[in-house]
Write a protein that holds these residues in place. Structure first.
Motif, PDB file in Angstrom:
ATOM      1  N   LYS A 146       0.853  -1.210   0.000  1.00 25.92           N
ATOM      2  CA  LYS A 146       0.000   0.000   0.000  1.00 25.92           C
ATOM      3  C   LYS A 146       0.888   1.260   0.000  1.00 25.92           C
ATOM      4  O   LYS A 146       0.634   2.226  -0.696  1.00 25.92           O
ATOM      5  CB  LYS A 146      -0.893  -0.018   1.259  1.00 25.92           C
ATOM      6  CG  LYS A 146      -2.072   0.908   1.177  1.00 25.92           C
ATOM      7  CD  LYS A 146      -3.142   0.651   2.242  1.00 25.92           C
ATOM      8  CE  LYS A 146      -2.655   1.052   3.648  1.00 25.92           C
ATOM      9  NZ  LYS A 146      -2.531  -0.086   4.554  1.00 25.92           N
ATOM     10  N   ASN A 147       1.964   1.220   0.740  1.00 27.06           N
ATOM     11  CA  ASN A 147       2.835   2.404   0.883  1.00 27.06           C
ATOM     12  C   ASN A 147       3.854   2.539  -0.251  1.00 27.06           C
ATOM     13  O   ASN A 147       4.636   3.484  -0.250  1.00 27.06           O
ATOM     14  CB  ASN A 147       3.581   2.354   2.229  1.00 27.06           C
ATOM     15  CG  ASN A 147       2.604   2.375   3.404  1.00 27.06           C
ATOM     16  OD1 ASN A 147       1.519   2.931   3.297  1.00 27.06           O
ATOM     17  ND2 ASN A 147       2.981   1.708   4.491  1.00 27.06           N
ATOM     18  N   ASN A 148       3.846   1.583  -1.170  1.00 24.85           N
ATOM     19  CA  ASN A 148       4.841   1.628  -2.272  1.00 24.85           C
ATOM     20  C   ASN A 148       4.180   1.371  -3.626  1.00 24.85           C
ATOM     21  O   ASN A 148       4.705   0.626  -4.457  1.00 24.85           O
ATOM     22  CB  ASN A 148       5.949   0.606  -2.000  1.00 24.85           C
ATOM     23  CG  ASN A 148       6.806   1.010  -0.807  1.00 24.85           C
ATOM     24  OD1 ASN A 148       7.761   1.758  -0.920  1.00 24.85           O
ATOM     25  ND2 ASN A 148       6.412   0.557   0.384  1.00 24.85           N
ATOM     26  N   GLU A 149       3.014   1.999  -3.786  1.00 24.94           N
ATOM     27  CA  GLU A 149       2.200   1.799  -4.990  1.00 24.94           C
ATOM     28  C   GLU A 149       3.013   1.990  -6.278  1.00 24.94           C
ATOM     29  O   GLU A 149       2.907   1.206  -7.216  1.00 24.94           O
ATOM     30  CB  GLU A 149       1.036   2.809  -4.999  1.00 24.94           C
ATOM     31  CG  GLU A 149      -0.182   2.374  -4.201  1.00 24.94           C
ATOM     32  CD  GLU A 149      -0.941   1.194  -4.823  1.00 24.94           C
ATOM     33  OE1 GLU A 149      -1.218   0.212  -4.112  1.00 24.94           O
ATOM     34  OE2 GLU A 149      -1.202   1.244  -6.049  1.00 24.94           O
ATOM     35  N   GLU A 150       3.849   3.044  -6.281  1.00 27.48           N
ATOM     36  CA  GLU A 150       4.569   3.378  -7.526  1.00 27.48           C
ATOM     37  C   GLU A 150       5.474   2.218  -7.948  1.00 27.48           C
ATOM     38  O   GLU A 150       5.423   1.765  -9.102  1.00 27.48           O
ATOM     39  CB  GLU A 150       5.409   4.637  -7.292  1.00 27.48           C
ATOM     40  CG  GLU A 150       5.784   5.379  -8.575  1.00 27.48           C
ATOM     41  CD  GLU A 150       6.763   6.529  -8.268  1.00 27.48           C
ATOM     42  OE1 GLU A 150       6.528   7.225  -7.259  1.00 27.48           O
ATOM     43  OE2 GLU A 150       7.757   6.655  -9.003  1.00 27.48           O
ATOM     44  N   THR A 151       6.241   1.729  -6.979  1.00 28.46           N
ATOM     45  CA  THR A 151       7.143   0.594  -7.266  1.00 28.46           C
ATOM     46  C   THR A 151       6.338  -0.614  -7.719  1.00 28.46           C
ATOM     47  O   THR A 151       6.627  -1.238  -8.733  1.00 28.46           O
ATOM     48  CB  THR A 151       7.933   0.225  -5.992  1.00 28.46           C
ATOM     49  OG1 THR A 151       8.609   1.375  -5.524  1.00 28.46           O
ATOM     50  CG2 THR A 151       8.916  -0.905  -6.249  1.00 28.46           C
ATOM     51  N   VAL A 152       5.272  -0.894  -6.969  1.00 35.09           N
ATOM     52  CA  VAL A 152       4.466  -2.089  -7.270  1.00 35.09           C
ATOM     53  C   VAL A 152       3.831  -1.984  -8.656  1.00 35.09           C
ATOM     54  O   VAL A 152       3.855  -2.937  -9.436  1.00 35.09           O
ATOM     55  CB  VAL A 152       3.393  -2.290  -6.174  1.00 35.09           C
ATOM     56  CG1 VAL A 152       2.444  -3.422  -6.538  1.00 35.09           C
ATOM     57  CG2 VAL A 152       4.045  -2.580  -4.817  1.00 35.09           C
ATOM     58  N   ASN A 153       3.322  -0.800  -8.974  1.00 35.11           N
ATOM     59  CA  ASN A 153       2.670  -0.663 -10.299  1.00 35.11           C
ATOM     60  C   ASN A 153       3.667  -0.836 -11.430  1.00 35.11           C
ATOM     61  O   ASN A 153       3.333  -1.368 -12.487  1.00 35.11           O
ATOM     62  CB  ASN A 153       1.962   0.690 -10.392  1.00 35.11           C
ATOM     63  CG  ASN A 153       0.697   0.719  -9.526  1.00 35.11           C
ATOM     64  OD1 ASN A 153       0.156  -0.346  -9.196  1.00 35.11           O
ATOM     65  ND2 ASN A 153       0.280   1.897  -9.116  1.00 35.11           N
ATOM     66  N   LYS A 154       4.933  -0.458 -11.183  1.00 36.01           N
ATOM     67  CA  LYS A 154       5.951  -0.684 -12.229  1.00 36.01           C
ATOM     68  C   LYS A 154       6.162  -2.180 -12.427  1.00 36.01           C
ATOM     69  O   LYS A 154       6.329  -2.674 -13.519  1.00 36.01           O
ATOM     70  CB  LYS A 154       7.291  -0.037 -11.794  1.00 36.01           C
ATOM     71  CG  LYS A 154       7.410   1.428 -12.168  1.00 36.01           C
ATOM     72  CD  LYS A 154       8.887   1.854 -12.287  1.00 36.01           C
ATOM     73  CE  LYS A 154       8.990   3.351 -12.045  1.00 36.01           C
ATOM     74  NZ  LYS A 154       9.382   3.651 -10.634  1.00 36.01           N
ATOM     75  N   TRP A 155       6.105  -2.931 -11.296  1.00 34.59           N
ATOM     76  CA  TRP A 155       6.321  -4.384 -11.382  1.00 34.59           C
ATOM     77  C   TRP A 155       5.251  -5.064 -12.223  1.00 34.59           C
ATOM     78  O   TRP A 155       5.479  -6.042 -12.907  1.00 34.59           O
ATOM     79  CB  TRP A 155       6.307  -5.029  -9.999  1.00 34.59           C
ATOM     80  CG  TRP A 155       7.475  -4.742  -9.107  1.00 34.59           C
ATOM     81  CD1 TRP A 155       8.711  -4.308  -9.478  1.00 34.59           C
ATOM     82  CD2 TRP A 155       7.488  -4.874  -7.676  1.00 34.59           C
ATOM     83  NE1 TRP A 155       9.496  -4.177  -8.350  1.00 34.59           N
ATOM     84  CE2 TRP A 155       8.772  -4.518  -7.243  1.00 34.59           C
ATOM     85  CE3 TRP A 155       6.540  -5.262  -6.720  1.00 34.59           C
ATOM     86  CZ2 TRP A 155       9.148  -4.532  -5.897  1.00 34.59           C
ATOM     87  CZ3 TRP A 155       6.908  -5.297  -5.376  1.00 34.59           C
ATOM     88  CH2 TRP A 155       8.196  -4.920  -4.978  1.00 34.59           C
ATOM     89  N   VAL A 156       4.004  -4.516 -12.155  1.00 32.67           N
ATOM     90  CA  VAL A 156       2.882  -5.249 -12.796  1.00 32.67           C
ATOM     91  C   VAL A 156       2.349  -4.534 -14.042  1.00 32.67           C
ATOM     92  O   VAL A 156       1.405  -5.001 -14.660  1.00 32.67           O
ATOM     93  CB  VAL A 156       1.727  -5.481 -11.787  1.00 32.67           C
ATOM     94  CG1 VAL A 156       2.175  -6.367 -10.636  1.00 32.67           C
ATOM     95  CG2 VAL A 156       1.180  -4.148 -11.271  1.00 32.67           C
ATOM     96  N   GLU A 157       3.004  -3.426 -14.417  1.00 35.82           N
ATOM     97  CA  GLU A 157       2.550  -2.638 -15.575  1.00 35.82           C
ATOM     98  C   GLU A 157       2.398  -3.524 -16.808  1.00 35.82           C
ATOM     99  O   GLU A 157       3.307  -4.301 -17.139  1.00 35.82           O
ATOM    100  CB  GLU A 157       3.588  -1.548 -15.847  1.00 35.82           C
ATOM    101  CG  GLU A 157       3.118  -0.397 -16.696  1.00 35.82           C
ATOM    102  CD  GLU A 157       4.220   0.674 -16.797  1.00 35.82           C
ATOM    103  OE1 GLU A 157       5.246   0.558 -16.082  1.00 35.82           O
ATOM    104  OE2 GLU A 157       4.051   1.611 -17.586  1.00 35.82           O
ATOM    105  N   GLY A 158       1.226  -3.451 -17.426  1.00 40.11           N
ATOM    106  CA  GLY A 158       1.025  -4.166 -18.694  1.00 40.11           C
ATOM    107  C   GLY A 158       0.851  -5.666 -18.562  1.00 40.11           C
ATOM    108  O   GLY A 158       0.760  -6.379 -19.555  1.00 40.11           O
TER     109      GLY A 158
END
Ligand SMILES: C[SH](C)CC(=O)O
Length: 268
Positions: A146-158
């Motif tokens: 929850k506190n690291n959305e940006e990093t996590v979204n990069k991991w799952v992008e696309g």
């Protein structure tokens, strides 16, 4: 009264973890290289070692443990590694993600994420510290995600979600791998909609499980040295997706209130 040698203060015991850990093999090797023949490496578990460390630290008692980085002991307590002038513990390593052969074809979404999963020692230590302070692993992992959305979204992008497909991850109950495996499970479930089952085993069965396809993968491979034997034996039957964390370290760790600085000091 005179404290006697550090060996006498700790009854010539080094508090270790589970016997299958590469850290234990590395410590056996270090004890031989430093001529610590009258010392005993106590086998147990990561949890038992940290419980004993916590107790000794509270009482400001001397203790020597097998330590590794990342680990919360260096944030929660004033700890130091004993210098290793002979380089018995080798150089900094990485933690790799290892998956079963065929995962790319069977579970492309999980494969794509596991291939991108990579974080820093400070990230892992945050989750480890929350768990050490009493949060359940899944709770500490969910908070970190929850506190690291940006990093996590990069991991799952696309990456396409995999509605309800099942995945099994193996791990060993080391504080570091409890943290990483629960973060990976949380991302797979929350972002990619997998149903993830975690299988807690010893190091050997973890490697065997991935190599024979019983489990889909693990994020707990300490390479190139610590798990060298496992990789030599089983590496051909797994797929190594490379590091998920750089800059690990193994060694002997003591509270800073102990006035020894090197593994050499244990011989006195
Ligand atoms: C205890 S470290 C996390 C890994 C290992 O020593 O096998």
């Amino acid at each position: 009264a005179a404290q006697g040698s550090v060996g006498e203060q700790v009854d010539h015991k080094i508090i270790g973890i589970d016997p299958g850990a590469g850290l234990m093999k590395a410590t056996d090797k270090a004890m031989k290289e430093y001529g610590l023949s009258d010392w005993e490496l106590v086998e147990g578990s990561s949890a038992a070692m940290t419980a004993e460390l916590t107790q000794a630290y509270k009482e400001k008692k001397p203790i020597i443990v097998t330590g590794w980085t990342p680990h919360w002991m260096f944030s929660k307590f004033e700890m130091k590694y004993l210098e290793d002038p002979k380089g018995a513990y080798g150089k900094d390593e990485q933690i790799h993600t290892i998956v079963r052969k065929g995962l790319k074809e069977d579970q492309p979404s999980a494969y794509a994420f596991l291939d991108k999963f990579e974080w820093k020692p400070a990230d892992m230590e945050k989750v480890m510290l929350d768990i050490a302070d009493g949060k359940k692993p899944e709770e500490a992992a969910a908070d970190w995600v929850k506190n690291n959305e940006e990093t996590v979204n990069k991991w799952v992008e696309g990456i396409q979600p995999a509605e309800g497909k099942k995945l099994t991850l193996a791990y060993v109950a080391w504080d570091s791998e409890i943290a990483s495996t629960n973060v990976v499970k949380t991302v797979l479930e929350q972002k990619l909609k997998y149903q993830v089952e975690l299988s807690q085993v010893e190091a050997g069965p973890m490697w065997v499980g991935v190599s024979n396809g019983d489990v889909d993968g693990m994020v707990a491979a300490w390479l190139p040295t610590t798990h060298e034997d496992y990789f030599k034996k089983l590496g051909a039957n797994v797929e190594d997706l490379g590091p998920n964390l750089n800059g690990t370290k193994l060694g002997l760790a003591v509270p800073t209130y102990m006035n020894i600085t090197s593994i050499e000091d244990l011989k006195k």
